[in-house]
Scaffold this motif. Sequence first.
Motif, PDB file in Angstrom:
ATOM      1  N   GLY A  10      -4.132 -18.269   0.647  1.00 14.53           N
ATOM      2  CA  GLY A  10      -3.424 -17.283  -0.168  1.00 14.53           C
ATOM      3  C   GLY A  10      -2.256 -16.623   0.499  1.00 14.53           C
ATOM      4  O   GLY A  10      -1.707 -15.663  -0.026  1.00 14.53           O
ATOM      5  N   LEU A  11      -1.837 -17.116   1.691  1.00 13.96           N
ATOM      6  CA  LEU A  11      -0.723 -16.502   2.394  1.00 13.96           C
ATOM      7  C   LEU A  11       0.600 -17.083   1.926  1.00 13.96           C
ATOM      8  O   LEU A  11       0.719 -18.283   1.710  1.00 13.96           O
ATOM      9  CB  LEU A  11      -0.846 -16.728   3.907  1.00 13.96           C
ATOM     10  CG  LEU A  11      -1.845 -15.861   4.660  1.00 13.96           C
ATOM     11  CD1 LEU A  11      -1.855 -16.262   6.112  1.00 13.96           C
ATOM     12  CD2 LEU A  11      -1.507 -14.405   4.523  1.00 13.96           C
ATOM     13  N   LYS A  12       1.583 -16.216   1.812  1.00 16.01           N
ATOM     14  CA  LYS A  12       2.934 -16.677   1.562  1.00 16.01           C
ATOM     15  C   LYS A  12       3.554 -17.117   2.886  1.00 16.01           C
ATOM     16  O   LYS A  12       3.047 -16.844   3.961  1.00 16.01           O
ATOM     17  CB  LYS A  12       3.752 -15.556   0.926  1.00 16.01           C
ATOM     18  CG  LYS A  12       3.239 -15.145  -0.443  1.00 16.01           C
ATOM     19  CD  LYS A  12       4.102 -14.049  -1.032  1.00 16.01           C
ATOM     20  CE  LYS A  12       3.575 -13.623  -2.402  1.00 16.01           C
ATOM     21  NZ  LYS A  12       4.378 -12.533  -2.988  1.00 16.01           N
ATOM     22  N   ASP A  15       4.236 -14.372   5.593  1.00 15.41           N
ATOM     23  CA  ASP A  15       3.207 -13.398   5.950  1.00 15.41           C
ATOM     24  C   ASP A  15       2.997 -13.296   7.460  1.00 15.41           C
ATOM     25  O   ASP A  15       2.698 -12.225   7.985  1.00 15.41           O
ATOM     26  CB  ASP A  15       1.889 -13.732   5.258  1.00 15.41           C
ATOM     27  CG  ASP A  15       1.883 -13.271   3.814  1.00 15.41           C
ATOM     28  OD1 ASP A  15       2.808 -12.526   3.434  1.00 15.41           O
ATOM     29  OD2 ASP A  15       0.968 -13.650   3.055  1.00 15.41           O
ATOM     30  N   HIS A 147       0.271  -6.366   2.291  1.00 17.29           N
ATOM     31  CA  HIS A 147       0.592  -7.789   2.239  1.00 17.29           C
ATOM     32  C   HIS A 147      -0.653  -8.677   2.273  1.00 17.29           C
ATOM     33  O   HIS A 147      -0.577  -9.859   1.956  1.00 17.29           O
ATOM     34  CB  HIS A 147       1.485  -8.178   3.439  1.00 17.29           C
ATOM     35  CG  HIS A 147       2.944  -7.950   3.223  1.00 17.29           C
ATOM     36  ND1 HIS A 147       3.542  -6.735   3.454  1.00 17.29           N
ATOM     37  CD2 HIS A 147       3.931  -8.783   2.778  1.00 17.29           C
ATOM     38  CE1 HIS A 147       4.844  -6.825   3.185  1.00 17.29           C
ATOM     39  NE2 HIS A 147       5.099  -8.048   2.776  1.00 17.29           N
ATOM     40  N   PRO A 149      -4.055 -10.700   1.663  1.00 19.32           N
ATOM     41  CA  PRO A 149      -4.754 -11.225   0.482  1.00 19.32           C
ATOM     42  C   PRO A 149      -6.137 -10.612   0.362  1.00 19.32           C
ATOM     43  O   PRO A 149      -6.668 -10.063   1.330  1.00 19.32           O
ATOM     44  CB  PRO A 149      -4.832 -12.726   0.774  1.00 19.32           C
ATOM     45  CG  PRO A 149      -4.800 -12.820   2.257  1.00 19.32           C
ATOM     46  CD  PRO A 149      -3.931 -11.700   2.731  1.00 19.32           C
ATOM     47  N   LYS A 152      -9.208 -10.246   3.179  1.00 17.49           N
ATOM     48  CA  LYS A 152      -8.663 -10.468   4.519  1.00 17.49           C
ATOM     49  C   LYS A 152      -8.041  -9.195   5.107  1.00 17.49           C
ATOM     50  O   LYS A 152      -7.432  -9.244   6.159  1.00 17.49           O
ATOM     51  CB  LYS A 152      -7.586 -11.562   4.473  1.00 17.49           C
ATOM     52  CG  LYS A 152      -8.087 -12.917   4.061  1.00 17.49           C
ATOM     53  CD  LYS A 152      -8.924 -13.553   5.160  1.00 17.49           C
ATOM     54  CE  LYS A 152      -9.314 -14.968   4.804  1.00 17.49           C
ATOM     55  NZ  LYS A 152     -10.126 -15.610   5.861  1.00 17.49           N
ATOM     56  N   ARG A 153      -8.199  -8.090   4.425  1.00 19.11           N
ATOM     57  CA  ARG A 153      -7.484  -6.876   4.822  1.00 19.11           C
ATOM     58  C   ARG A 153      -7.914  -6.375   6.196  1.00 19.11           C
ATOM     59  O   ARG A 153      -7.082  -5.981   7.023  1.00 19.11           O
ATOM     60  CB  ARG A 153      -7.719  -5.796   3.762  1.00 19.11           C
ATOM     61  CG  ARG A 153      -6.732  -4.649   3.797  1.00 19.11           C
ATOM     62  CD  ARG A 153      -7.029  -3.696   2.656  1.00 19.11           C
ATOM     63  NE  ARG A 153      -6.942  -4.379   1.380  1.00 19.11           N
ATOM     64  CZ  ARG A 153      -7.812  -4.217   0.377  1.00 19.11           C
ATOM     65  NH1 ARG A 153      -8.838  -3.402   0.523  1.00 19.11           N
ATOM     66  NH2 ARG A 153      -7.659  -4.869  -0.749  1.00 19.11           N
TER      67      ARG A 153
END
Length: 551
Positions: A10-12, A15, A147, A149, A152-153
């Motif tokens: 899910g990372l851009k 990131d 930022h 997802p 994963k914070r």
Amino acid sequence: MDADLSQAPGLKRDDRLVILASSVGTVIEWYDFYLYGSLAAIITAQFFSGVNETTGYIFALMAFAAGFAVRPFGAVFFGRLGDLWGRKNTFLVTMLLMGLSTFVVGLLPSYAAIGVAAPVILIAMRLVQGLALGGEYGGAATYVAEHAPPGKRGFYTSFIQITATAGLLLSLVVILGVRLAVGEAAFLDWGWRIPFLVSILLLGVSLWIRLRLAESPAFARMKAEGKGSPTPLKDSFGRWPNLKLVLIALVGLTAGQAVVWYTGQFYALFFLEKVLRVDAALANILIAVALLLATPFFVFWGWLSDKVGRKPIILAGCLLAAATYFPLFSALTEAANPRLAAATASSPVTVVADPADCSVQFDPVGKTVFDSSCDLAKGFLAKAGVSYANEAAPAGTLAQVRIGDTTVAGVDGTALARPAFAEAKAGFEATLGTALATAGYPPKAEATLVNRPMVVAILFVLVFYVTMVYGPIAAALVEMFPTNIRYTSMSLPYHIGNGWFGGFLPTTAFAIVAATGNIYAGLWYPVVVALATVVLGYLLVTERKDVDLSA
């Protein structure tokens, strides 16, 4: 770090840059801030030489604490800007202020050159550093959390949590490297300035990286939807539902986290150098090794907090620390200065004196002469790093120092002229010093007797507690507050906890030790605060690890 981040779903594409830029910039800010604490003894000689040695060191500790004292004000000021301007723009400003103020300290003339202006300017730069750091952390933590997802914070914000320890480690490594490169004499004279001056290069790199960042998506979305708060201070602290959350975050999380953090890193180093009299370079190496070994656990606990929650890990760390600090620091004495431990056990020292004859030996201007028999005895023992018990004597009795079975009579200088007093004091201190040496008390820790593996192991445990309480704290605080006032609201309890409860720990612990004569008595401060946080956090804090930050 990049390898781990690249595997997260899910990372851009950018990131990793977000986390790297936020982390690197914050490392540099902590590096700048910690230089002062690591070089407190040298700064005392350079900028407080117009007062006596004891008062100068107290002033140096107070100047160190001044940077922490203003951090909550920086949190409020820059937190408001962060909720109005955006996360990115605000922490660019804070980093610039931090780097420039540190560079100025490296150029600042000494007390001998410009007199009282030197400590005044120094403290002014410390205040600027504290204000800037008060605004930096909340911005970096909020920026990364917004930022991250889902799920994963804790993991992502844990990289921000590494930065404080990494900054301390970087400062120790640079100081040690310069010490070895120029020699101890040159370092004490002018080489200590180099780590401060190097910060300008680190600042340039950090600014270049951060200028490549875009604004936080949560903040940008909030602005686009017109949901921002025009009055973040009022909404954060003027409305009871949110103010209550701020107070709960302070007493139930950050106060205990702060004292565990500062005890495990700063006070442990202070204890090694000033109490156990371990050579400064060796003490720095030992704690640097422990920091290197423990640092990965910041990320581990952040990752685990995504599974089990932030609250149980933080409170467990506080409880473990409170339960084990006294035996750990006692073991540290045995390992780092075994001769001192043996002498303390075999020949305990007691000051027998009329309580009315004993002063609180704090002199704000460095001109007071402590000349009573009690003050002379306690003053010498405190400077020698010797623990002592206090025993009341009948009124008007001359103080005595009992060392095992040996008794040294005190000297009353109150009625003596200055030359006679100086002579009597020197004679008393020589006699007492000889008696202490005969009883086995060493003037400093012998490097060959320091059990390095054991010292590192104990320091590792202390820093391990730090990773437990600090790894998940950013995520825990970010999740407590809505987007439109998040920067302001989370920054204040963090910086009151870390700036006041934590930042004043060395000074408070030092005062307790001086008053009681027990080198371990200062540990009661972090133990009590940590236990209070365990109780209040258990009762008041609600777990929010899965909350939607865009809500």
